[in-house]
Design an enzyme around this catalytic site. Structure first.
Site, PDB file in Angstrom:
ATOM      1  N   SER A  93      48.186 -12.031 -44.175  1.00  0.00           N
ATOM      2  CA  SER A  93      48.437 -11.753 -42.750  1.00  0.00           C
ATOM      3  C   SER A  93      49.909 -11.424 -42.582  1.00  0.00           C
ATOM      4  O   SER A  93      50.757 -12.095 -43.174  1.00  0.00           O
ATOM      5  CB  SER A  93      48.137 -12.969 -41.869  1.00  0.00           C
TER       6      SER A  93
ATOM      7  N   LYS B  20      43.050  -7.868 -37.095  1.00  0.00           N
ATOM      8  CA  LYS B  20      41.902  -7.642 -37.979  1.00  0.00           C
ATOM      9  C   LYS B  20      41.898  -8.593 -39.171  1.00  0.00           C
ATOM     10  O   LYS B  20      40.864  -9.124 -39.552  1.00  0.00           O
ATOM     11  CB  LYS B  20      41.894  -6.184 -38.471  1.00  0.00           C
TER      12      LYS B  20
ATOM     13  N   GLY C  56      32.341 -15.293 -45.753  1.00  0.00           N
ATOM     14  CA  GLY C  56      31.069 -14.829 -46.319  1.00  0.00           C
ATOM     15  C   GLY C  56      31.098 -14.900 -47.838  1.00  0.00           C
ATOM     16  O   GLY C  56      30.138 -15.348 -48.479  1.00  0.00           O
TER      17      GLY C  56
ATOM     18  N   TYR D 141      49.258 -12.273 -32.923  1.00  0.00           N
ATOM     19  CA  TYR D 141      49.343 -13.194 -34.065  1.00  0.00           C
ATOM     20  C   TYR D 141      48.710 -14.542 -33.701  1.00  0.00           C
ATOM     21  O   TYR D 141      47.836 -15.043 -34.407  1.00  0.00           O
ATOM     22  CB  TYR D 141      50.806 -13.377 -34.448  1.00  0.00           C
TER      23      TYR D 141
ATOM     24  N   LYS E 125      45.184 -16.180 -35.198  1.00  0.00           N
ATOM     25  CA  LYS E 125      45.146 -17.448 -35.937  1.00  0.00           C
ATOM     26  C   LYS E 125      44.235 -18.464 -35.257  1.00  0.00           C
ATOM     27  O   LYS E 125      43.581 -19.261 -35.917  1.00  0.00           O
ATOM     28  CB  LYS E 125      46.569 -18.009 -36.063  1.00  0.00           C
TER      29      LYS E 125
ATOM     30  N   THR F 161      58.534 -22.117 -42.780  1.00  0.00           N
ATOM     31  CA  THR F 161      58.800 -22.410 -44.188  1.00  0.00           C
ATOM     32  C   THR F 161      59.747 -21.351 -44.739  1.00  0.00           C
ATOM     33  O   THR F 161      59.718 -20.203 -44.299  1.00  0.00           O
ATOM     34  CB  THR F 161      57.470 -22.429 -44.968  1.00  0.00           C
TER      35      THR F 161
HETATM   36  N1  LIG Z   1      56.122 -18.394 -43.928  1.00  0.00           N
HETATM   37  C1  LIG Z   1      55.884 -19.171 -42.889  1.00  0.00           C
HETATM   38  O1  LIG Z   1      56.800 -19.873 -42.394  1.00  0.00           O
HETATM   39  C2  LIG Z   1      54.507 -19.260 -42.290  1.00  0.00           C
HETATM   40  C3  LIG Z   1      54.315 -20.101 -41.184  1.00  0.00           C
HETATM   41  C4  LIG Z   1      53.051 -20.202 -40.633  1.00  0.00           C
HETATM   42  C5  LIG Z   1      51.981 -19.519 -41.195  1.00  0.00           C
HETATM   43  N2  LIG Z   1      52.189 -18.695 -42.260  1.00  0.00           N
HETATM   44  C6  LIG Z   1      51.031 -17.966 -42.787  1.00  0.00           C
HETATM   45  O2  LIG Z   1      51.059 -17.925 -44.200  1.00  0.00           O
HETATM   46  C7  LIG Z   1      50.540 -16.675 -44.662  1.00  0.00           C
HETATM   47  C8  LIG Z   1      51.544 -15.996 -45.577  1.00  0.00           C
HETATM   48  O3  LIG Z   1      52.756 -15.783 -44.882  1.00  0.00           O
HETATM   49  P1  LIG Z   1      54.067 -15.257 -45.625  1.00  0.00           P
HETATM   50  O4  LIG Z   1      55.213 -15.882 -44.965  1.00  0.00           O
HETATM   51  O5  LIG Z   1      53.884 -15.418 -47.080  1.00  0.00           O
HETATM   52  O6  LIG Z   1      54.036 -13.714 -45.220  1.00  0.00           O
HETATM   53  P2  LIG Z   1      54.161 -12.403 -46.147  1.00  0.00           P
HETATM   54  O7  LIG Z   1      54.206 -11.248 -45.234  1.00  0.00           O
HETATM   55  O8  LIG Z   1      55.244 -12.583 -47.124  1.00  0.00           O
HETATM   56  O9  LIG Z   1      52.793 -12.423 -46.953  1.00  0.00           O
HETATM   57  C9  LIG Z   1      51.581 -11.963 -46.412  1.00  0.00           C
HETATM   58  C10 LIG Z   1      50.876 -11.123 -47.457  1.00  0.00           C
HETATM   59  O10 LIG Z   1      49.593 -10.722 -46.956  1.00  0.00           O
HETATM   60  C11 LIG Z   1      49.394  -9.365 -47.322  1.00  0.00           C
HETATM   61  N3  LIG Z   1      48.416  -8.791 -46.383  1.00  0.00           N
HETATM   62  C12 LIG Z   1      48.555  -8.616 -45.043  1.00  0.00           C
HETATM   63  N4  LIG Z   1      47.451  -8.074 -44.527  1.00  0.00           N
HETATM   64  C13 LIG Z   1      46.590  -7.906 -45.560  1.00  0.00           C
HETATM   65  C14 LIG Z   1      45.261  -7.394 -45.661  1.00  0.00           C
HETATM   66  N5  LIG Z   1      44.592  -6.920 -44.599  1.00  0.00           N
HETATM   67  N6  LIG Z   1      44.656  -7.369 -46.886  1.00  0.00           N
HETATM   68  C15 LIG Z   1      45.310  -7.853 -47.976  1.00  0.00           C
HETATM   69  N7  LIG Z   1      46.565  -8.324 -47.940  1.00  0.00           N
HETATM   70  C16 LIG Z   1      47.195  -8.360 -46.737  1.00  0.00           C
HETATM   71  C17 LIG Z   1      50.774  -8.733 -47.245  1.00  0.00           C
HETATM   72  O11 LIG Z   1      50.890  -7.533 -47.965  1.00  0.00           O
HETATM   73  C18 LIG Z   1      51.638  -9.854 -47.815  1.00  0.00           C
HETATM   74  O12 LIG Z   1      51.782  -9.750 -49.211  1.00  0.00           O
HETATM   75  C19 LIG Z   1      50.197 -15.866 -43.421  1.00  0.00           C
HETATM   76  O13 LIG Z   1      48.830 -16.013 -43.139  1.00  0.00           O
HETATM   77  C20 LIG Z   1      51.017 -16.515 -42.335  1.00  0.00           C
HETATM   78  O14 LIG Z   1      50.432 -16.372 -41.069  1.00  0.00           O
HETATM   79  C21 LIG Z   1      53.427 -18.551 -42.811  1.00  0.00           C
END
Ligand SMILES: NC(=O)c1ccc[n+]([C@@H]2O[C@H](COP(=O)([O-])OP(=O)(O)OC[C@H]3O[C@@H](n4cnc5c(N)ncnc54)[C@H](O)[C@@H]3O)[C@@H](O)[C@H]2O)c1
Length: 329
Positions: free
Chosen positions: A79, A95, A106, A149, A153, A179
């Site tokens: 995401s 999406k 699924g 967003y 979620k 994080t």
């Molecule tokens: N980093 C934080 O502080 C934090 C906090 C709350 C939640 N999150 C959640 O953790 C998850 C990872 O976050 P992150 O910080 O590593 O972000 P990031 O952007 O570094 O990593 C997200 C990854 O998902 C991939 N991606 C996005 N849409 C995609 C799709 N449709 N199909 C396949 N790959 C897809 C991107 O290319 C990317 O590599 C996310 O779901 C985010 O909402 C992160």
């Protein structure tokens, strides 16, 4: 061939997905990474490609997902995650949280796998209580810019819980609070890389408003440990994982200036719409159920992260493109 547990990690080329991939490789799992690289970077996982227990699919999980062979676990981390990203690609964000999660649930059902989803403290919106316990339902504006967003979620949690109660699927929900650590992108718009990038470029540090809003920053290794424990626990309700050490953005900026040994000033920009005024996890449940709490102090974690950013090629430190974000703020 060793009989390893098989885990699918979506978003594997991103910040958190790559650290999770490292951890499960270290625990001798067979890791199947999946990512469409929309915000990720293969450099985060290229050290894994030579391993026999790692494979990678370049695939958009919002379309049909299939993985050959058995699967024991799925971690859904794909995401866009930063304000710059989800304002730039709002439809993809909705999406991947909805269709992507449905596709993976699924797949989990078909394979008999346990699925953990990456939710977020953003489900609490701009909270009216501090710290935020899991029982708090949140204060979210569904049609504001952050709604794409936050509501993705919230839907993700709802459909995951529905698969748990209706189909009896083994599911886990982690609500991740801010994080940080190596492999974040300097220009992704999150406050920590933004401040460090500005300090390294010799620019003023820009905070939103008067900087009195609070955040609580968790070092990535602590988060990964919490997720590892949650996945292997029996707990199917949402679980906060984050560091309760709360700080105002102004104090945080001052900390970064001190850490980088620079003499920049902090300047104020207008507050973005619906910016949360306070963020602090209540981690009572994580302590009691997982025996987890953060081990790495902010000063320790920031030092490691700063060293990582300093090791990047000079041109990356100077590359910044905030044009889209500014237009949508
Ligand atoms: N980093 C934080 O502080 C934090 C906090 C709350 C939640 N999150 C959640 O953790 C998850 C990872 O976050 P992150 O910080 O590593 O972000 P990031 O952007 O570094 O990593 C997200 C990854 O998902 C991939 N991606 C996005 N849409 C995609 C799709 N449709 N199909 C396949 N790959 C897809 C991107 O290319 C990317 O590599 C996310 O779901 C985010 O909402 C992160």
């Amino acid at each position: 061939m060793p009989n390893r547990k098989r885990i699918l990690i979506t978003g594997a080329a991103g910040f958190l997905g790559s650290h999770l991939s490292d951890r499960f490789i270290k625990e001798d799992y067979h890791v199947i990474g999946m990512d469409n690289l929309i915000t990720g970077d293969l450099r985060n996982i290229e050290h894994l490609f030579k391993l026999e227990n790692f494979e990678f699919y370049n695939h958009d999980v919002s379309t049909f997902v299939h993985v050959p062979g058995d699967l024991d676990y799925i971690l859904h981390f794909a995401s866009p995650a930063s304000p710059i990203d989800y304002l730039k690609i709002p439809i993809q964000t909705l999406k991947v949280g909805s269709l992507g999660t449905h596709n993976l649930l699924g797949l989990a059902l078909a394979k008999g796998a346990r699925m953990l989803i990456a939710s977020t403290s953003e489900v609490y919106g701009d909270p009216n209580i501090n710290p935020q316990p899991e029982e708090y339902w949140g204060n979210v504006n569904p049609v504001g810019p952050r709604g794409v967003y936050d509501e993705a979620k919230r839907f993700q949690e709802a459909i995951t819980m529905a698969y748990h109660t209706f189909h009896g699927l083994e599911t886990r929900i982690v609500r991740i609070f801010n994080t940080y650590g190596p492999r974040m992108r300097l220009n992704d718009g999150r406050v920590l890389p933004a401040f460090i990038g500005q300090a390294l470029r010799g620019e003023s540090l820009t905070m939103f408003g008067d900087g009195s809003q609070t955040r609580s920053f968790c070092y990535v290794d602590d988060l990964v440990e919490g997720i590892y424990r949650l996945l292997h626990s029996d707990y199917a309700q949402p679980m906060n994982i984050g560091n309760p050490d709360e700080i105002t953005i102004k104090q945080f900026g001052e900390e970064i200036i001190k850490l980088t040994g620079t003499d920049q000033e902090l300047i104020s920009l207008p507050l973005p719409t619906d910016d949360p005024k306070q963020r602090r996890p209540d981690i009572t449940k994580a302590k009691a159920i997982l025996g987890w709490e953060p081990q790495i102090s902010r000063s320790e974690g920031l030092k490691i992260t700063l060293d990582y950013f300093k090791s990047l090629p000079e041109k990356e430190i100077h590359h910044k493109d905030f044009s889209y974000y500014n237009k949508n703020r």
